[in-house]
Design a protein around this motif. Sequence first.
Motif, PDB file in Angstrom:
ATOM      1  N   LEU A  73       0.835  -1.206   0.000  1.00  0.00           N
ATOM      2  CA  LEU A  73       0.000   0.000   0.000  1.00  0.00           C
ATOM      3  C   LEU A  73       0.869   1.256   0.000  1.00  0.00           C
ATOM      4  O   LEU A  73       1.989   1.230   0.524  1.00  0.00           O
ATOM      5  CB  LEU A  73      -0.922  -0.001   1.215  1.00  0.00           C
ATOM      6  CG  LEU A  73      -2.154  -0.911   1.099  1.00  0.00           C
ATOM      7  CD1 LEU A  73      -2.887  -0.987   2.432  1.00  0.00           C
ATOM      8  CD2 LEU A  73      -3.103  -0.417   0.002  1.00  0.00           C
ATOM      9  N   PRO A  74       0.370   2.344  -0.589  1.00  0.00           N
ATOM     10  CA  PRO A  74       1.186   3.575  -0.619  1.00  0.00           C
ATOM     11  C   PRO A  74       1.340   4.205   0.769  1.00  0.00           C
ATOM     12  O   PRO A  74       0.479   4.039   1.628  1.00  0.00           O
ATOM     13  CB  PRO A  74       0.356   4.504  -1.516  1.00  0.00           C
ATOM     14  CG  PRO A  74      -1.035   3.971  -1.455  1.00  0.00           C
ATOM     15  CD  PRO A  74      -0.925   2.502  -1.219  1.00  0.00           C
ATOM     16  N   THR A  75       2.444   4.911   0.957  1.00  0.00           N
ATOM     17  CA  THR A  75       2.609   5.756   2.140  1.00  0.00           C
ATOM     18  C   THR A  75       3.044   7.132   1.641  1.00  0.00           C
ATOM     19  O   THR A  75       3.396   7.290   0.469  1.00  0.00           O
ATOM     20  CB  THR A  75       3.696   5.237   3.113  1.00  0.00           C
ATOM     21  OG1 THR A  75       4.972   5.431   2.492  1.00  0.00           O
ATOM     22  CG2 THR A  75       3.499   3.773   3.468  1.00  0.00           C
ATOM     23  N   LEU A  76       3.073   8.100   2.545  1.00  0.00           N
ATOM     24  CA  LEU A  76       3.468   9.458   2.130  1.00  0.00           C
ATOM     25  C   LEU A  76       4.903   9.500   1.609  1.00  0.00           C
ATOM     26  O   LEU A  76       5.243  10.363   0.806  1.00  0.00           O
ATOM     27  CB  LEU A  76       3.327  10.416   3.305  1.00  0.00           C
ATOM     28  CG  LEU A  76       1.930  10.984   3.542  1.00  0.00           C
ATOM     29  CD1 LEU A  76       1.994  12.083   4.565  1.00  0.00           C
ATOM     30  CD2 LEU A  76       1.299  11.491   2.252  1.00  0.00           C
ATOM     31  N   ASP A  77       5.740   8.554   2.061  1.00  0.00           N
ATOM     32  CA  ASP A  77       7.137   8.528   1.603  1.00  0.00           C
ATOM     33  C   ASP A  77       7.221   8.284   0.102  1.00  0.00           C
ATOM     34  O   ASP A  77       8.225   8.579  -0.535  1.00  0.00           O
ATOM     35  CB  ASP A  77       7.928   7.417   2.327  1.00  0.00           C
ATOM     36  CG  ASP A  77       8.080   7.740   3.798  1.00  0.00           C
ATOM     37  OD1 ASP A  77       7.901   8.919   4.157  1.00  0.00           O
ATOM     38  OD2 ASP A  77       8.341   6.804   4.581  1.00  0.00           O
ATOM     39  N   ASP A  78       6.142   7.717  -0.482  1.00  0.00           N
ATOM     40  CA  ASP A  78       6.174   7.418  -1.920  1.00  0.00           C
ATOM     41  C   ASP A  78       5.866   8.655  -2.771  1.00  0.00           C
ATOM     42  O   ASP A  78       6.071   8.637  -3.984  1.00  0.00           O
ATOM     43  CB  ASP A  78       5.143   6.317  -2.252  1.00  0.00           C
ATOM     44  CG  ASP A  78       5.450   5.030  -1.512  1.00  0.00           C
ATOM     45  OD1 ASP A  78       6.626   4.636  -1.537  1.00  0.00           O
ATOM     46  OD2 ASP A  78       4.536   4.454  -0.900  1.00  0.00           O
ATOM     47  N   ARG A  79       5.341   9.687  -2.139  1.00  0.00           N
ATOM     48  CA  ARG A  79       4.875  10.843  -2.928  1.00  0.00           C
ATOM     49  C   ARG A  79       5.963  11.467  -3.821  1.00  0.00           C
ATOM     50  O   ARG A  79       5.716  11.715  -4.999  1.00  0.00           O
ATOM     51  CB  ARG A  79       4.244  11.894  -2.016  1.00  0.00           C
ATOM     52  CG  ARG A  79       3.491  12.935  -2.819  1.00  0.00           C
ATOM     53  CD  ARG A  79       2.392  13.584  -2.055  1.00  0.00           C
ATOM     54  NE  ARG A  79       2.925  14.382  -0.966  1.00  0.00           N
ATOM     55  CZ  ARG A  79       2.190  15.109  -0.144  1.00  0.00           C
ATOM     56  NH1 ARG A  79       0.887  15.135  -0.278  1.00  0.00           N
ATOM     57  NH2 ARG A  79       2.725  15.795   0.812  1.00  0.00           N
ATOM     58  N   PRO A  80       7.185  11.696  -3.280  1.00  0.00           N
ATOM     59  CA  PRO A  80       8.200  12.304  -4.150  1.00  0.00           C
ATOM     60  C   PRO A  80       8.514  11.447  -5.381  1.00  0.00           C
ATOM     61  O   PRO A  80       8.984  11.968  -6.391  1.00  0.00           O
ATOM     62  CB  PRO A  80       9.435  12.414  -3.240  1.00  0.00           C
ATOM     63  CG  PRO A  80       8.917  12.323  -1.849  1.00  0.00           C
ATOM     64  CD  PRO A  80       7.671  11.505  -1.905  1.00  0.00           C
ATOM     65  N   SER A  81       8.249  10.148  -5.297  1.00  0.00           N
ATOM     66  CA  SER A  81       8.540   9.273  -6.455  1.00  0.00           C
ATOM     67  C   SER A  81       7.360   9.211  -7.419  1.00  0.00           C
ATOM     68  O   SER A  81       7.413   8.468  -8.391  1.00  0.00           O
ATOM     69  CB  SER A  81       8.851   7.845  -5.987  1.00  0.00           C
ATOM     70  OG  SER A  81       9.644   7.851  -4.862  1.00  0.00           O
ATOM     71  N   MET A  82       6.310   9.934  -7.146  1.00  0.00           N
ATOM     72  CA  MET A  82       5.134   9.875  -8.020  1.00  0.00           C
ATOM     73  C   MET A  82       4.726  11.267  -8.498  1.00  0.00           C
ATOM     74  O   MET A  82       3.637  11.767  -8.177  1.00  0.00           O
ATOM     75  CB  MET A  82       3.962   9.249  -7.260  1.00  0.00           C
ATOM     76  CG  MET A  82       4.191   7.806  -6.902  1.00  0.00           C
ATOM     77  SD  MET A  82       2.637   7.078  -6.440  1.00  0.00           S
ATOM     78  CE  MET A  82       3.193   5.568  -5.717  1.00  0.00           C
ATOM     79  N   PRO A  83       5.610  11.927  -9.272  1.00  0.00           N
ATOM     80  CA  PRO A  83       5.322  13.301  -9.693  1.00  0.00           C
ATOM     81  C   PRO A  83       4.054  13.408 -10.540  1.00  0.00           C
ATOM     82  O   PRO A  83       3.313  14.384 -10.414  1.00  0.00           O
ATOM     83  CB  PRO A  83       6.561  13.692 -10.501  1.00  0.00           C
ATOM     84  CG  PRO A  83       7.229  12.415 -10.869  1.00  0.00           C
ATOM     85  CD  PRO A  83       6.900  11.436  -9.790  1.00  0.00           C
ATOM     86  N   TYR A  84       3.801  12.426 -11.376  1.00  0.00           N
ATOM     87  CA  TYR A  84       2.623  12.547 -12.258  1.00  0.00           C
ATOM     88  C   TYR A  84       1.328  12.476 -11.434  1.00  0.00           C
ATOM     89  O   TYR A  84       0.407  13.276 -11.646  1.00  0.00           O
ATOM     90  CB  TYR A  84       2.653  11.457 -13.342  1.00  0.00           C
ATOM     91  CG  TYR A  84       1.613  11.720 -14.405  1.00  0.00           C
ATOM     92  CD1 TYR A  84       1.806  12.730 -15.345  1.00  0.00           C
ATOM     93  CD2 TYR A  84       0.428  10.995 -14.439  1.00  0.00           C
ATOM     94  CE1 TYR A  84       0.833  13.015 -16.294  1.00  0.00           C
ATOM     95  CE2 TYR A  84      -0.542  11.273 -15.387  1.00  0.00           C
ATOM     96  CZ  TYR A  84      -0.332  12.275 -16.312  1.00  0.00           C
ATOM     97  OH  TYR A  84      -1.294  12.562 -17.247  1.00  0.00           O
ATOM     98  N   THR A  85       1.284  11.557 -10.487  1.00  0.00           N
ATOM     99  CA  THR A  85       0.092  11.428  -9.628  1.00  0.00           C
ATOM    100  C   THR A  85      -0.118  12.721  -8.836  1.00  0.00           C
ATOM    101  O   THR A  85      -1.248  13.212  -8.708  1.00  0.00           O
ATOM    102  CB  THR A  85       0.267  10.223  -8.672  1.00  0.00           C
ATOM    103  OG1 THR A  85       0.606   9.086  -9.463  1.00  0.00           O
ATOM    104  CG2 THR A  85      -0.989   9.946  -7.871  1.00  0.00           C
ATOM    105  N   ASP A  86       0.977  13.270  -8.312  1.00  0.00           N
ATOM    106  CA  ASP A  86       0.893  14.528  -7.564  1.00  0.00           C
ATOM    107  C   ASP A  86       0.365  15.643  -8.475  1.00  0.00           C
ATOM    108  O   ASP A  86      -0.454  16.476  -8.063  1.00  0.00           O
ATOM    109  CB  ASP A  86       2.292  14.899  -7.049  1.00  0.00           C
ATOM    110  CG  ASP A  86       2.254  15.387  -5.620  1.00  0.00           C
ATOM    111  OD1 ASP A  86       1.152  15.465  -5.059  1.00  0.00           O
ATOM    112  OD2 ASP A  86       3.329  15.693  -5.061  1.00  0.00           O
TER     113      ASP A  86
END
Length: 228
Positions: A73-86
């Motif tokens: 499952l995703p965590t907030l730590d994954d956010r920097p690796s997901m620029p398109y989703t952001d």
Amino acid sequence: MDAYLLDIEQTSDDPDSIRTKRDLVFLLIDLFFAGSETTTNTLTHLFYYMAMNPDIQKKVQAEIDEVLPKGTLPTLDDRPSMPYTDAVIHEILRITSLVPLGVMHCANEDTQLSGYSIPKGTIITSAFSHIHFDSRHWEQAEKFMPERWLDQEGKFNGKRDGFVPFGIGRRSCLGETLARMELFIFSTAVFQSLNIAPPPGTALDLAHDDNQPFFHNAKTQDVYVTVR
Ligand code: HEM
């Protein structure tokens, strides 16, 4: 709540105390309303936009699959690796402008602002949705374009003038951090496992519900969900 209840108890003999159980109830209603309607509606808009833009949905899913091993499952730590989703989430916040007029505020002193004189006591409201469509800040503002949030190397850049979905200043949204966290975790977890589409042979209406003048709520409509 505990702190508030303790304060009511400790100041029960103080005639100037402003804390009462009734006040606490209203504060809780504020928090439940401000905290649930907003994120729920933003996510609903996001699901509709993804349903109507299947190529963008596929790109989000490709990014999720690349970053998260299957079953994780995703965590907030994954956010920097997901620029398109952001970028998709930011573009949803901009284009839907959920709270178009913010919350009303009152000038607590005589104020001069950009040549305007605002007397003490004036009720002021902001036009956040207008700012989100201002051509000085946004090219083709009517268009849903997550790429506008990415630089040439595909890196996410969230610091943009003219982006104020949570308001600005001292009385900006109290729940911004929580809302941003919820939007990321919930939407990545959903698109990791599910596809969302309009019901076969139909299209979704992306316009907001006009019955709610103070909120750009999503219209209630069915979507077609399949497991990936
Ligand atoms: C996508 C989700 C959300 C959006 C777009 C949003 C947007 C806003 C906006 C535009 C304002 C007015 C700011 C201003 O007038 O300058 C506001 C205020 C507020 N929001 Fe949110 N909000 C969201 C989620 C939440 C959540 C999750 C909570 C609480 C858990 C929350 C609690 C509040 C409160 C208490 C205020 C009033 C703050 C004050 O007057 O000092 N919001 N929000």
